[in-house]
Design an enzyme around this catalytic site. Structure first.
Site, PDB file in Angstrom:
ATOM      1  N   GLU A 100      72.210  12.883  54.703  1.00 45.43           N
ATOM      2  CA  GLU A 100      73.651  12.768  54.946  1.00 45.43           C
ATOM      3  C   GLU A 100      74.390  13.852  54.175  1.00 45.43           C
ATOM      4  O   GLU A 100      73.901  14.356  53.154  1.00 45.43           O
ATOM      5  CB  GLU A 100      74.160  11.363  54.585  1.00 45.43           C
ATOM      6  CG  GLU A 100      74.147  11.006  53.108  1.00 45.43           C
ATOM      7  CD  GLU A 100      75.438  11.340  52.369  1.00 45.43           C
ATOM      8  OE1 GLU A 100      76.418  11.751  53.014  1.00 45.43           O
ATOM      9  OE2 GLU A 100      75.434  11.216  51.132  1.00 45.43           O
TER      10      GLU A 100
ATOM     11  N   SER B 211      75.145  18.635  44.974  1.00 42.38           N
ATOM     12  CA  SER B 211      76.563  18.281  44.964  1.00 42.38           C
ATOM     13  C   SER B 211      77.348  19.485  44.479  1.00 42.38           C
ATOM     14  O   SER B 211      77.212  19.900  43.328  1.00 42.38           O
ATOM     15  CB  SER B 211      76.760  17.075  44.035  1.00 42.38           C
ATOM     16  OG  SER B 211      78.122  16.774  43.935  1.00 42.38           O
TER      17      SER B 211
ATOM     18  N   HIS C 250      80.822  11.065  35.243  1.00 43.17           N
ATOM     19  CA  HIS C 250      81.154  11.061  36.669  1.00 43.17           C
ATOM     20  C   HIS C 250      82.348  10.163  36.954  1.00 43.17           C
ATOM     21  O   HIS C 250      83.196  10.500  37.781  1.00 43.17           O
ATOM     22  CB  HIS C 250      79.947  10.667  37.536  1.00 43.17           C
ATOM     23  CG  HIS C 250      80.194  10.924  38.991  1.00 43.17           C
ATOM     24  ND1 HIS C 250      80.551   9.931  39.865  1.00 43.17           N
ATOM     25  CD2 HIS C 250      80.206  12.072  39.707  1.00 43.17           C
ATOM     26  CE1 HIS C 250      80.733  10.451  41.058  1.00 43.17           C
ATOM     27  NE2 HIS C 250      80.532  11.753  40.993  1.00 43.17           N
TER      28      HIS C 250
ATOM     29  N   PHE D 156      89.822  13.522  39.933  1.00 49.81           N
ATOM     30  CA  PHE D 156      89.906  13.989  41.319  1.00 49.81           C
ATOM     31  C   PHE D 156      90.887  13.107  42.106  1.00 49.81           C
ATOM     32  O   PHE D 156      91.780  13.611  42.791  1.00 49.81           O
ATOM     33  CB  PHE D 156      88.513  13.936  41.956  1.00 49.81           C
ATOM     34  CG  PHE D 156      88.492  14.285  43.416  1.00 49.81           C
ATOM     35  CD1 PHE D 156      88.468  15.611  43.836  1.00 49.81           C
ATOM     36  CD2 PHE D 156      88.497  13.292  44.386  1.00 49.81           C
ATOM     37  CE1 PHE D 156      88.447  15.931  45.188  1.00 49.81           C
ATOM     38  CE2 PHE D 156      88.480  13.602  45.733  1.00 49.81           C
ATOM     39  CZ  PHE D 156      88.456  14.922  46.137  1.00 49.81           C
TER      40      PHE D 156
HETATM   41  C1  HEM Z   1      80.794  10.526  45.006  1.00 51.42           C
HETATM   42  C2  HEM Z   1      83.939  13.376  42.707  1.00 51.42           C
HETATM   43  C3  HEM Z   1      80.217  16.013  41.082  1.00 51.42           C
HETATM   44  C4  HEM Z   1      77.169  12.535  42.483  1.00 51.42           C
HETATM   45  C5  HEM Z   1      81.947  11.139  44.610  1.00 51.42           C
HETATM   46  C6  HEM Z   1      83.259  10.874  45.156  1.00 51.42           C
HETATM   47  C7  HEM Z   1      84.140  11.667  44.504  1.00 51.42           C
HETATM   48  C8  HEM Z   1      83.399  12.446  43.560  1.00 51.42           C
HETATM   49  C9  HEM Z   1      85.656  11.767  44.726  1.00 51.42           C
HETATM   50  C10 HEM Z   1      83.574   9.910  46.296  1.00 51.42           C
HETATM   51  C11 HEM Z   1      83.446  10.684  47.591  1.00 51.42           C
HETATM   52  C12 HEM Z   1      83.764   9.840  48.782  1.00 51.42           C
HETATM   53  O1  HEM Z   1      83.026   8.876  49.043  1.00 51.42           O
HETATM   54  O2  HEM Z   1      84.746  10.151  49.448  1.00 51.42           O
HETATM   55  C13 HEM Z   1      83.203  14.368  42.094  1.00 51.42           C
HETATM   56  C14 HEM Z   1      83.770  15.538  41.475  1.00 51.42           C
HETATM   57  C15 HEM Z   1      82.716  16.287  41.033  1.00 51.42           C
HETATM   58  C16 HEM Z   1      81.501  15.571  41.363  1.00 51.42           C
HETATM   59  C17 HEM Z   1      85.268  15.833  41.377  1.00 51.42           C
HETATM   60  C18 HEM Z   1      82.719  17.618  40.323  1.00 51.42           C
HETATM   61  C19 HEM Z   1      83.778  18.327  40.061  1.00 51.42           C
HETATM   62  C20 HEM Z   1      79.058  15.297  41.312  1.00 51.42           C
HETATM   63  C21 HEM Z   1      77.739  15.736  40.974  1.00 51.42           C
HETATM   64  C22 HEM Z   1      76.876  14.773  41.352  1.00 51.42           C
HETATM   65  C23 HEM Z   1      77.659  13.712  41.947  1.00 51.42           C
HETATM   66  C24 HEM Z   1      77.394  17.099  40.364  1.00 51.42           C
HETATM   67  C25 HEM Z   1      75.389  14.864  41.197  1.00 51.42           C
HETATM   68  C26 HEM Z   1      74.589  14.018  40.718  1.00 51.42           C
HETATM   69  C27 HEM Z   1      77.898  11.692  43.307  1.00 51.42           C
HETATM   70  C28 HEM Z   1      77.315  10.629  44.088  1.00 51.42           C
HETATM   71  C29 HEM Z   1      78.348  10.067  44.833  1.00 51.42           C
HETATM   72  C30 HEM Z   1      79.554  10.793  44.480  1.00 51.42           C
HETATM   73  C31 HEM Z   1      75.842  10.215  44.109  1.00 51.42           C
HETATM   74  C32 HEM Z   1      78.240   8.933  45.843  1.00 51.42           C
HETATM   75  C33 HEM Z   1      78.444   7.597  45.216  1.00 51.42           C
HETATM   76  C34 HEM Z   1      78.339   6.490  46.243  1.00 51.42           C
HETATM   77  O3  HEM Z   1      78.778   6.675  47.386  1.00 51.42           O
HETATM   78  O4  HEM Z   1      77.835   5.419  45.883  1.00 51.42           O
HETATM   79  N1  HEM Z   1      82.068  12.096  43.636  1.00 51.42           N
HETATM   80  N2  HEM Z   1      81.837  14.405  41.985  1.00 51.42           N
HETATM   81  N3  HEM Z   1      78.983  14.070  41.901  1.00 51.42           N
HETATM   82  N4  HEM Z   1      79.234  11.754  43.558  1.00 51.42           N
HETATM   83 FE1  HEM Z   1      80.523  13.012  42.703  1.00 51.42          FE
END
Ligand code: HEM
Length: 354
Positions: A143, A219, A299, A306
């Site tokens: 995905e 990511s 996170h 964000f």
């Molecule tokens: C989900 C922000 C970096 C792992 C999300 C979501 C946001 C977010 C807003 C929700 C997205 C949605 O469903 O619409 C950010 C920001 C980052 C960042 C601002 C960096 C500036 C990362 C990184 C990882 C990561 C580097 C790597 C491990 C995840 C995962 C989810 C997620 C696994 C899904 C969670 C779920 O649906 O259960 N992030 N993220 N993120 N992010 Fe990040």
């Protein structure tokens, strides 16, 4: 608004989504679509690592060899180049290549000159380490998510099309809900990483087998279009916390189910850094990746910032985020390291002798 799951992969659910049918996401997002039903994507990380006084020069020269081999014989659908200094101080450079399918990748890797180069004894003695990590998820096991509709990245760029706005995002658990197979399968991990042949470490080759339902995430963040207050917020408030989260996964990730993490800076074709980074990590299971995203202070903090910035800018965000996630069968993963240190990539997740 449409489902992230393409129509031809939708089926009656035996496992429910985390939200009910009336859920509306708080901000828009999109997913990449294949140009034709059934189209898969293969992600092949072709990397080089070097240490010592001339590590940058040696790694760059190694990467140039890899890229020359790609250009000479049928380029992949998409290729990004990225740089990192890993936890052991090795400069690592990777061509992250995306191919139409395993046959296309194998046709390239199996060409007599490419194959002979890879197998040559000289790869053990030419002063750098080489590795290939090849991931070939079925379309039910892959995905993507994009925060902006006008620039595809990574596997999305290879797939080539974008959906309309999707429903399954903006809540914890939505990553799982976007994976077509999650409609009927809990995607539970089983088995362990095992050595197929060889031994890890300098002067040796090793091949490692992945286990069932190992999860991989790339990511990415692109702040090249940000300006003013949004840029300041990204550079001063988000990026340092992101780095702390990435360092945690790199240094202590195995305590939370993360085998290995690379936080990488992208480079352009001339080797200059661009304003794009990404985290690329290997996880024992999707559940542990979910748990980290939902609960780790770093996170949770960047997620909160964000959300705040999105609202303050009335959804006119110039920061671009994307990710791609694959949950793989053991047969959909191949890992091979040549003259690499023993903590390189997935080797970091091998059970250690006590
Ligand atoms: C989900 C922000 C970096 C792992 C999300 C979501 C946001 C977010 C807003 C929700 C997205 C949605 O469903 O619409 C950010 C920001 C980052 C960042 C601002 C960096 C500036 C990362 C990184 C990882 C990561 C580097 C790597 C491990 C995840 C995962 C989810 C997620 C696994 C899904 C969670 C779920 O649906 O259960 N992030 N993220 N993120 N992010 Fe990040």
């Amino acid at each position: 608004m449409e489902s992230a799951i393409p129509r031809h992969l939708q089926c009656p659910r035996t496992l429910q989504r985390r939200v009910d049918d009336g859920y509306t996401p708080p901000f828009p997002a999109w997913t990449a679509r294949p140009s034709r039903p059934g189209q898969t994507i293969v992600m092949a990380l072709l990397g080089v690592q070097a240490c010592g006084a001339h590590a940058e020069r040696d790694a760059c020269a190694g990467l140039r060899q890899i890229v020359a081999g790609l250009h000479a014989h049928g380029a992949p659908l998409h290729c990004d180049v990225a740089h990192q200094v890993d936890e052991c101080g090795y400069v690592t450079m990777i061509a992250i290549t995306y191919w139409r399918d395993v046959a296309a990748y194998d046709a390239w890797a199996g060409r007599p000159d490419i194959d002979a180069w890879w197998r040559a004894p000289a790869r053990l003695t030419d002063g750098v380490g080489w590795f290939r990590e090849v991931l070939a998820p079925a379309e039910q096991r892959y995905e993507t998510l994009f925060s902006a509709p006008d620039r595809l990245e990574a596997g999305g760029a290879a797939l080539g099309r974008l959906s309309q706005e999707i429903m399954e995002h903006g809540y914890w658990g939505s990553m799982r809900d976007r994976l077509p197979l999650s409609q009927t399968d809990p995607l539970s991990a089983s088995g362990a990483l095992t050595i197929i042949d060889g031994a890890p470490g300098p002067g040796a080759r090793v091949r490692v087998a992945g286990h069932a339902n190992l999860a991989v995430i790339r990511s990415g963040q692109d702040w090249s279009d940000t300006a003013g207050e949004e840029r300041r917020l990204y550079c001063d408030n988000i990026a340092p916390v992101l780095r702390a989260g990435m360092d945690f996964l790199r240094d202590a990730g195995t305590s939370v189910g993360c085998y290995a993490n690379r936080y990488m800076q992208q480079r352009d074709v001339a080797g200059r850094p661009v304003e794009k980074t990404f985290g690329l990590s290997y996880w024992h299971s999707l559940t542990e990746l979910e748990r980290w995203a939902e609960s780790h202070a770093t996170h949770v903090a960047i997620f909160g910032t964000f959300m705040q910035v999105v609202q303050e800018l009335n959804f006119a965000l110039r920061l671009r985020l994307y990710h791609e996630v694959a949950v793989l069968t053991s047969g959909q993963q191949r890992y091979e390291y040549v003259n690499c240190h023993a903590r390189s990539g997935i080797l970091n997740g091998l059970p250690r002798e006590s």
